[in-house]
Design a protein around this motif. Structure first.
Motif, mmCIF file in Angstrom:
data_model
loop_
_atom_site.group_PDB
_atom_site.id
_atom_site.type_symbol
_atom_site.label_atom_id
_atom_site.label_comp_id
_atom_site.label_asym_id
_atom_site.label_seq_id
_atom_site.Cartn_x
_atom_site.Cartn_y
_atom_site.Cartn_z
ATOM 1 N N ALA A 127 0.809 -1.217 0.000
ATOM 2 C CA ALA A 127 0.000 0.000 0.000
ATOM 3 C C ALA A 127 0.836 1.258 0.000
ATOM 4 C CB ALA A 127 -0.927 -0.003 1.217
ATOM 5 N N CYS A 128 2.102 1.151 0.389
ATOM 6 C CA CYS A 128 2.970 2.318 0.396
ATOM 7 C C CYS A 128 3.417 2.698 -1.006
ATOM 8 C CB CYS A 128 4.173 2.070 1.301
ATOM 9 S SG CYS A 128 3.700 1.767 3.021
ATOM 10 N N GLU A 129 3.074 1.868 -2.002
ATOM 11 C CA GLU A 129 3.360 2.225 -3.386
ATOM 12 C C GLU A 129 2.322 3.202 -3.932
ATOM 13 O OE1 GLU A 129 3.450 -1.463 -5.446
ATOM 14 O OE2 GLU A 129 5.252 -2.193 -4.448
ATOM 15 N N VAL A 130 1.203 3.353 -3.241
ATOM 16 C CA VAL A 130 0.188 4.318 -3.660
ATOM 17 C C VAL A 130 0.643 5.715 -3.249
ATOM 18 C CG1 VAL A 130 -2.220 5.041 -3.400
ATOM 19 C CG2 VAL A 130 -1.644 2.597 -3.408
ATOM 20 N N ASP A 131 0.487 6.668 -4.149
ATOM 21 C CA ASP A 131 0.833 8.054 -3.833
ATOM 22 C C ASP A 131 -0.346 8.687 -3.108
ATOM 23 O OD1 ASP A 131 1.704 10.634 -3.654
ATOM 24 O OD2 ASP A 131 2.048 10.928 -5.803
ATOM 25 N N TRP A 132 -0.438 8.406 -1.814
ATOM 26 C CA TRP A 132 -1.569 8.914 -1.026
ATOM 27 C C TRP A 132 -1.563 10.440 -0.991
ATOM 28 C CZ3 TRP A 132 -4.884 5.215 -0.416
ATOM 29 C CH2 TRP A 132 -4.459 3.890 -0.215
ATOM 30 N N GLY A 133 -0.390 11.048 -1.029
ATOM 31 C CA GLY A 133 -0.311 12.500 -0.976
ATOM 32 C C GLY A 133 -0.969 13.167 -2.167
ATOM 33 N N ALA A 134 -0.901 12.528 -3.350
ATOM 34 C CA ALA A 134 -1.491 13.107 -4.554
ATOM 35 C C ALA A 134 -3.013 13.152 -4.485
ATOM 36 C CB ALA A 134 -1.040 12.314 -5.778
ATOM 37 N N LEU A 135 -3.602 12.391 -3.558
ATOM 38 C CA LEU A 135 -5.060 12.326 -3.433
ATOM 39 C C LEU A 135 -5.627 13.430 -2.542
ATOM 40 C CD1 LEU A 135 -5.327 8.464 -2.943
ATOM 41 C CD2 LEU A 135 -5.994 9.741 -4.998
ATOM 42 N N GLY A 136 -4.764 14.204 -1.930
ATOM 43 C CA GLY A 136 -5.241 15.253 -1.042
ATOM 44 C C GLY A 136 -5.974 14.727 0.171
ATOM 45 N N LEU A 137 -5.471 13.609 0.707
ATOM 46 C CA LEU A 137 -6.140 12.937 1.822
ATOM 47 C C LEU A 137 -6.078 13.746 3.112
ATOM 48 C CD1 LEU A 137 -5.140 9.156 1.873
ATOM 49 C CD2 LEU A 137 -7.261 10.198 1.061
ATOM 50 N N ASP A 138 -7.111 13.563 3.927
ATOM 51 C CA ASP A 138 -7.061 13.996 5.315
ATOM 52 C C ASP A 138 -6.805 12.816 6.254
ATOM 53 O OD1 ASP A 138 -7.836 16.923 5.234
ATOM 54 O OD2 ASP A 138 -9.482 16.037 4.096
ATOM 55 N N LEU A 139 -7.236 11.605 5.828
ATOM 56 C CA LEU A 139 -7.119 10.431 6.709
ATOM 57 C C LEU A 139 -7.171 9.155 5.880
ATOM 58 C CD1 LEU A 139 -7.141 9.165 9.596
ATOM 59 C CD2 LEU A 139 -9.629 9.328 9.525
ATOM 60 N N LEU A 140 -6.269 8.217 6.201
ATOM 61 C CA LEU A 140 -6.290 6.877 5.612
ATOM 62 C C LEU A 140 -6.807 5.892 6.648
ATOM 63 C CD1 LEU A 140 -5.533 4.819 3.384
ATOM 64 C CD2 LEU A 140 -3.261 4.685 4.426
ATOM 65 N N LEU A 141 -7.834 5.136 6.303
ATOM 66 C CA LEU A 141 -8.356 4.076 7.158
ATOM 67 C C LEU A 141 -7.677 2.768 6.762
ATOM 68 C CD1 LEU A 141 -10.468 6.348 7.500
ATOM 69 C CD2 LEU A 141 -12.210 4.578 7.735
ATOM 70 N N GLU A 142 -6.831 2.250 7.639
ATOM 71 C CA GLU A 142 -6.063 1.034 7.363
ATOM 72 C C GLU A 142 -6.869 -0.164 7.867
ATOM 73 O OE1 GLU A 142 -3.768 -1.502 5.955
ATOM 74 O OE2 GLU A 142 -4.223 -1.794 8.076
ATOM 75 N N CYS A 143 -7.512 -0.865 6.922
ATOM 76 C CA CYS A 143 -8.433 -1.957 7.267
ATOM 77 C C CYS A 143 -7.924 -3.316 6.813
ATOM 78 C CB CYS A 143 -9.811 -1.692 6.642
ATOM 79 S SG CYS A 143 -10.595 -0.174 7.203
ATOM 80 N N SER A 144 -6.653 -3.414 6.442
ATOM 81 C CA SER A 144 -6.132 -4.682 5.933
ATOM 82 C C SER A 144 -5.731 -5.638 7.048
ATOM 83 C CB SER A 144 -4.921 -4.432 5.025
ATOM 84 O OG SER A 144 -3.787 -4.033 5.782
ATOM 85 N N GLY A 145 -5.455 -5.106 8.242
ATOM 86 C CA GLY A 145 -4.977 -5.948 9.339
ATOM 87 C C GLY A 145 -3.598 -6.513 9.097
ATOM 88 N N SER A 146 -2.802 -5.845 8.255
ATOM 89 C CA SER A 146 -1.571 -6.464 7.766
ATOM 90 C C SER A 146 -0.307 -6.057 8.509
ATOM 91 C CB SER A 146 -1.395 -6.145 6.272
ATOM 92 O OG SER A 146 -1.251 -4.745 6.087
ATOM 93 N N PHE A 147 -0.397 -5.170 9.496
ATOM 94 C CA PHE A 147 0.831 -4.817 10.195
ATOM 95 C C PHE A 147 0.590 -4.627 11.677
ATOM 96 C CE2 PHE A 147 -0.756 -0.593 8.917
ATOM 97 C CZ PHE A 147 -0.660 0.103 10.113
ATOM 98 N N GLN A 148 1.670 -4.726 12.448
ATOM 99 C CA GLN A 148 1.601 -4.631 13.899
ATOM 100 C C GLN A 148 2.573 -3.614 14.491
ATOM 101 O OE1 GLN A 148 -0.351 -6.085 16.255
ATOM 102 N NE2 GLN A 148 -1.615 -7.019 14.680
ATOM 103 N N GLN A 149 3.444 -3.047 13.687
ATOM 104 C CA GLN A 149 4.511 -2.193 14.193
ATOM 105 C C GLN A 149 4.380 -0.757 13.678
ATOM 106 O OE1 GLN A 149 6.555 -3.566 16.365
ATOM 107 N NE2 GLN A 149 5.822 -5.656 16.021
ATOM 108 N N ARG A 150 4.824 0.191 14.481
ATOM 109 C CA ARG A 150 4.769 1.603 14.101
ATOM 110 C C ARG A 150 5.579 1.869 12.830
ATOM 111 N NH1 ARG A 150 2.995 6.620 16.159
ATOM 112 N NH2 ARG A 150 3.621 8.167 14.623
ATOM 113 N N ALA A 151 6.694 1.157 12.666
ATOM 114 C CA ALA A 151 7.519 1.392 11.485
ATOM 115 C C ALA A 151 6.733 1.163 10.201
ATOM 116 C CB ALA A 151 8.751 0.484 11.520
ATOM 117 N N GLN A 152 5.820 0.200 10.225
ATOM 118 C CA GLN A 152 4.987 -0.060 9.046
ATOM 119 C C GLN A 152 3.995 1.073 8.830
ATOM 120 O OE1 GLN A 152 4.247 -3.933 10.931
ATOM 121 N NE2 GLN A 152 4.374 -4.804 8.879
ATOM 122 N N ALA A 153 3.410 1.571 9.906
ATOM 123 C CA ALA A 153 2.490 2.694 9.783
ATOM 124 C C ALA A 153 3.204 3.933 9.270
ATOM 125 C CB ALA A 153 1.840 2.974 11.141
#
Length: 346
Positions: A83-109
């Motif tokens: 998911a980090c391959e997506v250019d989230w910044g280009a979307l003008g986001l205010d918030l990403l809802l991470e619903c994949s359940g795929s990580f447990q560590q702050r470094a991943q976030a």
């Protein structure tokens, strides 16, 4: 209008989008992207439109030019394995809802933040409290959010169901010790037939033929939200062969003498007024689990099943829709957090 995106479009991701529309919040909270690596767009549209547990979607759903059409609005869809391959910044986001359940560590976030997401709301607890800026159970501690946070956890469905009950009873009677058994409906990390896909040998067994003991981090979540009860509550969990709706079989040793009537009165009052109204439910009707399918409350105390052994050992049963209740709490946390952020940049 605040702009949000959903990463991971499985059970919780789809329920979040559905809840947004059922509550009418799509008028002021705009979903501008979805990333789902495991499914193609037609399948995503089909499972959005038709859901075996929650029924038909409350708006028209279709597909157009790489986007999911929902209620006439196009939501661009990505299929990035990372998911980090997506250019989230280009979307003008205010918030990403991470619903994949795929990580447990702050470094991943933090990788989401580096990819342009200004803030991340995670649909599960992370490994430690230090991995997030806050773990929030809406109705209990959401007021602590001040808009400065970057990574927030919405805790878990079980934590959202039990912590309000524990807060009420600890305030009214004091809690010395307790044990909670989660009776949880099946999840998609279990096979229909015995299979090899899990390292946990119990989870290799057929979900629809067995009651399957599984690990749970509920005690850790309670400690995190209620440090005054640290080390006092033990937990275990079993998966049961139902599609949805779970229960918490909760036994607590109170600090003072009480009665069934007094315990129920405290919980009924909390459900009827104050910060938990509409989030905590109370009933004395002769219910079965299916009655709480698509129930948006965090948990519902079944007062007809409250029992007291002696004067201090109380047993409770709390019903909760583990999908729908939690998806609604995610939206509540998201809305409150974004309200605190306003137009401030992180």
């Amino acid at each position: 209008m605040p702009r949000i995106a959903i990463n991971g479009y499985g059970r919780i991701g789809r329920c979040v989008l559905r809840a947004l529309h059922e509550r009418g919040w799509q008028q002021w909270l705009q979903v501008v992207a979805i990333d789902e690596p495991a499914a193609d767009l037609p399948s995503m549209a089909y499972l959005t439109r038709f859901d075996s547990t929650h029924g038909r979607f409350p708006a028209e759903v279709g597909v157009e030019d790489g986007a999911l059409l929902v209620g006439g609005r196009a939501i661009p869809v990505f299929h990035a394995r990372d998911a980090c391959e997506v250019d989230w910044g280009a979307l003008g986001l205010d918030l990403l809802l991470e619903c994949s359940g795929s990580f447990q560590q702050r470094a991943q976030a933090d990788r989401y933040l580096a990819a342009g997401a200004p803030r991340v709301l995670v649909s599960h607890p992370l490994a430690s409290a230090a991995d997030v800026d806050a773990t929030i159970v809406y109705g209990v501690n959401h007021e602590r959010l001040d808009g400065s946070e970057r990574v927030v956890s919405a805790a878990s469905c079980t934590t959202n169901a039990i912590v309000p009950v524990l807060r009420v009873l600890h305030a009214a009677f004091g809690i010395r010790h307790g044990h909670i058994t989660t009776l949880h409906s099946v999840m998609n990390d279990q096979p229909l037939l015995d299979g090899y896909h899990q390292a946990d040998l119990r989870r290799t067994r057929s979900a629809m033929q067995s009651i399957v003991p599984v690990s749970t981090g509920l005690a850790r979540g309670i400690d995190r939200l209620m440090p005054e009860l640290h080390g006092r509550i033990e937990t275990k969990a079993v998966r049961v062969p139902t599609l949805n709706v779970s229960a918490l079989d909760t036994t607590l040793q109170l600090a003072r003498d009480s009665s069934v009537a007094e315990v129920n009165a405290a919980l009924r009052a909390a459900a009827g007024a104050g910060p938990l109204a509409g989030l905590l439910g109370y009933t004395e009707l002769p219910h079965a689990s299916t009655d709480f399918n698509h129930d948006a409350r965090s948990g519902v105390v079944d007062g007809s099943l409250t029992r007291l052994s002696g004067a201090r050992l109380v047993n409770l049963l709390i019903w909760f829709d583990n999908e729908w209740g939690f998806a609604n709490r995610m939206l509540d946390v998201a809305a409150h957090w974004l309200g605190r952020v306003n137009t401030r940049s992180p």
